[in-house]
Design an enzyme around this catalytic site. Structure first.
Site, PDB file in Angstrom:
ATOM      1  N   VAL A  58       1.017  -1.170   0.004  1.00  0.00           N
ATOM      2  CA  VAL A  58       0.029   0.006   0.110  1.00  0.00           C
ATOM      3  C   VAL A  58       0.956   1.077   0.102  1.00  0.00           C
ATOM      4  O   VAL A  58       0.437   2.428  -0.208  1.00  0.00           O
ATOM      5  CB  VAL A  58      -0.854  -0.142   0.987  1.00  0.00           C
ATOM      6  N   TYR A 159       1.674   4.590  16.792  1.00  0.00           N
ATOM      7  CA  TYR A 159       0.375   3.970  16.251  1.00  0.00           C
ATOM      8  C   TYR A 159      -0.765   5.004  16.543  1.00  0.00           C
ATOM      9  O   TYR A 159      -1.492   5.166  15.714  1.00  0.00           O
ATOM     10  CB  TYR A 159      -0.141   2.744  17.291  1.00  0.00           C
TER      11      TYR A 159
END
Length: 253
Positions: A58, A159
């Site tokens: 991706v 994250y």
């Protein structure tokens, strides 16, 4: 947006949220093209009817463009895109070993945030070329954030930053793509029973489940998949980040 007879692109489709979503969309009549890293695709079980797994990164423009080209070779128009690909490693800003590794932080942002943006921009380019329906709608893009975007735990700085970025793109992406008839919605899941949870013992899993307000259990990946289908079907949902977390608010640890 009807799912029957359209092409759908799902990233991270070899396992977890992506696999559940690809399966559910195919069951609703979509021709689904699932993207994942070559190693993940090679190790995945045979996909269900209606799902084609493609090896793609991706974060690579060429790789994603090639996958989109495969997804649009058939008669179905690409109208649904779901970004599930992501990683969730952890590290503190400062630990006994020193400050947070900068390359590590960059990698998390590259996969979770830049990868999501890369797929969104290239898929939008393709969706914009399709014929609009009677409401001038051409498609929908569903991105995946996390409740860590809003109250992440210790060690989740990279994250949290990446998922906050995904959530933060939502309204601007919806506004940017409105003229092309493309909706953008983000889902922010809580604790979902995906392969990422396989390394936890039963006691830890039970503790995580007990931390959820109600229902006190881990979410099932297919609950995420059903929410994706609902978003596709509900044409007035746009520019929103939807928490799917059982009213969980994460504590520091």
């Amino acid at each position: 947006m009807q799912l029957d007879g359209v092409a759908a692109l799902v990233t991270g489709a070899a396992s977890g949220l992506g696999a559940a979503t690809a399966t559910h969309l195919a069951e609703q009549g979509a021709s689904v093209f699932g993207l994942d890293l070559e190693k993940a695709v090679a190790g995945a079980p045979s996909p269900p009817k209606g799902v084609t797994l493609l090896a793609a990164d991706v974060t690579s423009e060429t790789s994603v463009r090639d996958a989109i080209a495969c997804a649009t070779e058939g008669p179905e128009s690409l109208r649904v895109v779901v970004n599930c690909a992501g990683i969730a490693p952890s590290a503190r800003i400062l630990s006994r070993s020193g400050p947070h590794d900068l390359d590590f932080f960059h990698t998390v942002l590259q996969v979770n945030l830049l990868g999501t943006f890369n797929v969104m921009r290239l898929a939008a380019e393709q969706i914009a070329t399709t014929a609009a329906d009677e409401h001038n709608q051409r498609g929908v893009i569903v991105n995946t954030a996390s409740i860590a975007a809003f109250e992440a735990q210790i060690g989740q700085i990279a994250y949290a930053a990446s998922k906050a970025g995904v959530a933060g793109m939502t309204i601007t992406a919806a506004r940017d793509l409105a003229q092309h008839g493309i909706r953008v919605v983000t889902i922010a899941p809580g604790i979902v029973d995906t392969p990422m949870m396989d390394g936890f013992c039963d006691d830890i899993r039970a503790g995580l489940a007990a931390s959820v307000t109600f229902p006190q259990r881990l979410a099932d990946p297919f609950e995420y998949a059903r929410l994706v289908a609902m978003i596709a079907d509900h044409d007035y949902l746009n520019g929103e980040t939807i928490r799917m977390d059982g009213a969980l608010r994460m504590t520091p640890r």
